[in-house]
Scaffold this active site. Structure first.
Site, PDB file in Angstrom:
ATOM      1  CB  ALA B 516      -0.919  -0.016   1.219  1.00 47.76           C
ATOM      2  CD  GLU B 696       3.937  -9.092   6.425  1.00 44.92           C
ATOM      3  OE1 GLU B 696       4.396 -10.110   5.899  1.00 44.92           O
ATOM      4  OE2 GLU B 696       4.607  -8.055   6.544  1.00 44.92           O
TER       5      GLU B 696
END
Lengths: 325, 737
Positions: B516, B696
């Site tokens: 991103a 994550e």
């Protein structure tokens, strides 16, 4: 998947004739098709019995139910008569597989599902159940799923069904038609075989036999439960399960029946444990003694040794639950 | 026109704050959501060309040795079989993430049980699968294969540059008022992405098109070309939709190369899907870890020393090794430190990246050790962590770019009702269930990776964003569309984003939570350039320009974009690169997890009752997709804590539980109400968006909150994951419970 012939049987006679000639019977196919894709099973012919008229649940004479072999697991679990008189059976069914699988899986097929032993599923591994005489690679391997009771040096697999464990505690009988027109009624203890040196032969069925129904006697006891212990909350086979039914009369246990899943090549039952409980007043000590008696003859494989305390504790909890006022 | 940014310093202005469209950060639906929900999004196997054949890989059934040959004739004689292929260009292992060149090739050498060694191609998938099972391999097993990190004769490497030491940890341990010195283990994990690997290869003269399920296309293209010995200009990879990756699709895998070889040989398109079993044993696993953790603390719980020494495994020759201690050097204070890293060389399926390599298992175990320290010191676990937050990176002695661990801990504790936790374990009972609470910190390093993107503003006021970046379920389509819409002042439905095609400008690929920020920055830069071009045409200064709802506004003028463009399209390319900022400051994302569990006192079964995660990852680009990432990460954490474990057979190393029936991912019934809170944060060192990676962060310690809650519920400390009921039961039995 190997090429195979596929026939839809229009009558029981059709099905038995084709099965007698070597075809494998398919109903829900929820286990068989997976095994065929992996070539763990490789039948040359399938006979589809879904068109046979075996899909009803009827009330039997003298109480009890006659469950057609093609009654789907979902329908059986939802049947009002089953839920009222045999709640443990509904619990066991709903503890198994997933909604989609239960919609497809049948009563007869559930009885005949194959073990989930990892080594049975891998065609690169020796397995006496898959390939007689090739050996048992599970012994000395990963044995988390494997049997405590009745195993042999040729096979340590367990039977994966939840439904069959409940049926065994309920003294159900399997109705089998054979090609020569004879109908047999076998309690589950006589229907299944221990592995011995022929673990590939799991039941007393012979080619050409057709399971037509499962017969439930009138319920033996009002107090029933099915408790399944597994590695996650849903969609996992039992590490240990306990099906229990009994009554308490005048403060004493009567007609106890207990069957155990995840611990044997067939749903396990131990008459000594039941005899020990019969007529006794419920107590913590009694339950501990029963549990100790049950696990006394357990033969762990290493990776499944935890099932001994687990089975002991689960049985005691089930007995507590069933005898609480 | 390409505009470039290299992140050498903090960005001065928060430009997105100046924008007027108001879409960045909003919890907007994915533009691709309807296609996914309606089954019309095309995954790898959904675009079968006419006349395609199917290939199925055959597996080695020894742990180590040689493939002397295959009995091809017997299989080629089977109905529908077109070829049996063993080619020295075929892969033994997949490429590691960002390798950009071919991994180890030639299936004649066998390094693990389950390694793909041959491809059977047939007219139907079923024929090919049967052929692959029927294929007889002539295998020469090599004696002395080592299939486990604890096996006799195992070779253990201790790479010098992965060891760190400062101060004197042994002395700190001796002098500590409270200490922990424990060894913890985590098992092998599978990525278990929903979509199994599959590739369809099609040649047009010397040009190869591959439809695959991959995460990092620019690297995958180079890896595939290198494996085949062709120029990468002649390779195009398409992966517009990817059904999850979690690291397993970072590098080109055996099925892609095999499909390309077969398609070339047969002159027809060839599709090679992998079964679930093949993905488990023939792609990537997360290494098992053994972690010795030492904590030395004073009477007040302040750490004086931390030791974190890990043993992991991989195949001989593989460069990747699970970076277990990645966050340990900077998470907590303590001047005496030891970081150790050893690698056992084993004949097991290749070890590689699985979601949050390093922190997923390393922070989790460190956070269990911190819980042990809290218990030993009689200090509340939240308070213990608050006392140990360092002022700067204690190892590199550089500042943090931004740091919200304290806020995440306090806010999480407050929201979760942590003050209701009983300090003494085993105090809360609900029928058969023992109830407890646990918590853990979350931390994950933040990265930026080189990325390019092209933005075109057409004369009719629509914008197109293009990059070969992938959306692996993470929300890339949504956030790149939002950034362009925000910067160009367009409604969302006037911006289209095209991804997953190597003919488009090379993005970073999906991995390491950097997608991103990296690709978003490239899009941002391209949009800045388009804004500059608009200013030129409009005759205004950059800071005077407002773009909103398809209109340009400056001063008292408000004009439709189409009018300014006058029939012309504006096109710009953005290019983002990491730079010296990485060395000047420590960049990481932080958070906290809180879990309440019930542990069955009879059976040892654990059920998570509720869970909360509080995270800070810079600017949140889309509150809905960011939250989804965190929910998924915490679900991974529940699996890691309670159920997930690959079993390798102790004799030949083969993966025993190769399917979803026996590799126990959490199912819906295992996952309770999970709440996610995203803290407001900006990180000017990260990139001009001031956003950091969040893909994550949800798994980097989550399992510890669950395992710590088991301890609080029962007093049983599980140090070997997963905390399956047998391990809890052993503790309960020992307690006499």
């Amino acid at each position: 998947m190997r090429p195979f012939e596929f026939t839809r049987a229009e009558s029981a006679a059709d099905a038995m004739r084709l099965a007698g000639d070597g075809a494998t019977i398919i109903a829900g196919g929820t286990n068989l098709l997976d095994l065929m894709k992996l070539e763990v099973m490789a039948p040359q012919a399938l006979v589809d019995i879904n068109r046979l008229d075996l899909g009803d649940i009827d009330e039997a004479e003298g109480g009890g139910l006659r469950i057609g072999a093609l009654v789907r697991n979902s329908d059986l679990a939802a049947d009002r008569r089953v839920r009222d008189a045999y709640p443990m059976l509904a619990e066991a069914l709903l503890a198994g597989a997933s909604g989609q699988l239960r919609n497809k899986a049948t009563t007869g097929g559930n009885l005949l599902q194959r073990t989930r032993c990892y080594y049975y599923y891998d065609t690169a591994m020796p397995c006496n159940k898959r390939e007689p005489g090739s050996g048992c690679q599970a012994i000395g391997g990963i044995t988390r799923l494997h049997a405590l009771f009745g195993a042999s040096e040729h096979c340590i697999a367990t039977h994966p069904s939840d439904m069959a464990v409940a049926l065994r505690a309920l003294d159900a009988r399997v109705e089998i038609q054979s090609q020569d027109g004879v109908t047999r009624m076998l309690p589950l203890g006589d229907f299944y075989r221990l592995p011995g040196d022929t673990p590939h032969i799991e039941t007393v069925l012979v080619p050409g036999d057709l399971i037509t129904a499962v017969l439930l006697p009138a319920p033996a006891g009002a107090r029933q439960t099915y408790r399944k212990v597994r590695d996650r909350a849903s969609y996992a086979f039992a590490l240990v399960s306990v099906a229990g039914v009994l009554d308490v009369e005048d403060g004493r246990i009567v007609r106890p029946a207990l069957a155990f899943g995840g611990v044997g090549h067939m749903p396990w039952r131990n008459p000594e444990v039941e005899a020990l409980l019969e007529g006794e007043a419920p107590s913590v000590d009694l339950f501990a003694e029963a549990a100790a008696r049950l696990v006394a003859e357990a033969e762990p494989q290493g990776g499944n040794a935890f099932k001994i305390p687990l089975l002991r504790r689960t049985l005691q909890a089930v007995l507590r639950e069933l005898t609480e006022a | 026109m390409t505009v470039h940014i290299r992140m050498d310093d903090r960005v001065e202005a928060d430009r997105l704050e100046d924008m007027a469209q108001g879409v960045v950060g909003k919890p907007l639906d994915r533009p691709d959501g309807a296609r996914k929900a309606s089954g019309t999004a095309a995954y790898a196997m959904d675009s079968l060309p006419d006349g395609a054949c199917f290939g199925v890989l055959a597996r080695a059934t020894i742990a180590a040795g040689r493939l002397e040959g295959v009995d091809a004739a017997a299989v080629e004689a089977l109905p529908g079989v077109r070829a049996v292929i063993v080619d020295e260009r075929m892969l033994r292992n997949p490429a590691q993430g960002m390798a950009g060149k071919a991994p180890v090739q030639d299936p004649h050498e066998i390094a693990y049980f389950g390694q793909p060694v041959a491809l059977v191609v047939a007219e139907s998938f079923e024929q090919a699968r049967h052929g692959a099972i029927a294929l007889v391999l002539r295998l020469e097993a090599r004696a002395g294969a080592v299939v486990g990190p604890d096996d006799a004769g195992v070779e253990i490497e201790t790479p010098e540059k992965k060891q760190q030491s400062s101060g004197d940890l042994d002395a700190a341990m001796r002098e500590a008022v409270f200490g922990v010195d424990q060894t913890y283990t985590t098992p092998v994990h599978a990525s278990a992405a929903m979509e199994p690997h599959a590739s369809i290869a099609q040649w047009d003269e010397d040009r190869l098109t591959l439809r695959g399920s991959y995460q990092m296309l620019r690297f995958n293209r180079a890896e595939l070309a290198d494996a085949l010995g062709i120029d990468e200009k002649n390779v195009r990879i398409l992966a517009p939709f990817v059904g999850g990756g979690f690291g397993s699709k970072l590098g080109i895998a055996p099925e892609a190369v095999a499909a390309a070889i077969a398609a070339q040989r047969l002159g027809v398109p060839v599709a090679v899907p992998m079964s679930r079993q093949q993905v488990f044993e023939g792609v990537m696993r997360r290494s098992e870890t053994t972690q010795r953790i030492r904590l030395a603390a004073g009477a007040d719980g302040r750490l004086t020393g931390i030791g974190h020494e890990a043993l992991v495994s991989n195949l001989p020759g593989e460069k990747f090794s699970e970076p277990v201690t990645q966050a340990t050097p900077f998470l907590y204070r303590g001047e005496n430190r030891v970081i150790g890293h050893r690698i056992a060389r084993v004949n097991r399926t290749c070890a590689g990246s699985v979601r949050a390599p390093g922190e997923a298992v390393g922070v989790t175990m460190l956070e269990i050790a911190m819980d042990e320290l809290a218990a030993a010191a009689g200090i509340d676990p939240v308070e213990l962590r608050l006392r140990n937050i360092p002022d700067e990176d204690p190892t590199q002695q550089i500042p943090f770019s931004s740091h919200k661990l304290a806020e995440a801990l306090r806010s999480g504790a407050d929201r979760f009702g942590w003050d209701r936790r009983r300090t003494e374990p085993g105090q809360v009972r609900d029928g058969e269930w023992l109830v407890g609470m646990g918590m853990a910190s979350a931390v994950r390093v933040n990265m930026l990776v080189e990325a390019k993107a092209r933005v075109s503003l057409s004369s009719d006021g629509h914008a197109l964003v293009e990059t070969d970046m992938t959306d692996i379920g993470t929300g890339t389509y949504a956030i790149l569309t939002q950034i362009a819409a925000e910067m160009l002042g367009l409604p969302m439905d006037r911006v289209e984003t095209r991804l997953g095609d190597t003919d488009l400008p090379p993005g970073s690929g999906s991995g390491g939570s950097f997608g991103a920020a990296s690709n978003g920055t490239a899009v941002f830069m391209a949009c800045e350039e388009i804004r500059r071009m608009i200013c030129e045409r409009f005759g205004c200064e950059a800071h005077d320009l407002t773009l909103k709802d398809g209109r340009a506004i400056a001063g008292n003028r408000s004009v439709p974009l189409a009018e300014i463009l006058g029939g012309e399209d504006l096109v710009a390319e953005g290019h983002a690169e990491p730079g010296d900022a990485e060395d000047k400051v420590r960049q990481a994302t932080y958070g906290s997890y809180f879990a309440e569990v019930g542990v069955n006192a009879v059976t040892g079964e654990t059920r998570v009752r509720r869970m909360l995660g509080v995270f800070a990852a810079g600017r949140i680009l889309n509150a809905k997709t960011a939250r989804s990432q965190c929910l998924g990460g915490m679900t991974f954490g529940i699996g890691m804590a309670l159920t997930e474990e690959i079993f390798h057979d102790p004799r030949d190393g083969h993966i025993v539980n190769r399917d979803f029936a026996e590799y126990h991912l959490p199912v819906n019934a295992d996952v309770p109400q999970i709440d996610v809170v995203l803290l407001e944060e900006r990180d000017a060192w990260a990139n001009p968006l001031q956003a950091k990676g969040i893909g994550e962060l949800g798994i980097c310690g989550a399992a510890a909150a669950v395992v710590n809650a088991i301890h609080n519920a029962t007093g049983v400390r599980v140090r070997d994951l997963p905390a399956t009921l047998d391990k809890v039961l052993e503790g309960l039995e020992r307690q006499g419970g």
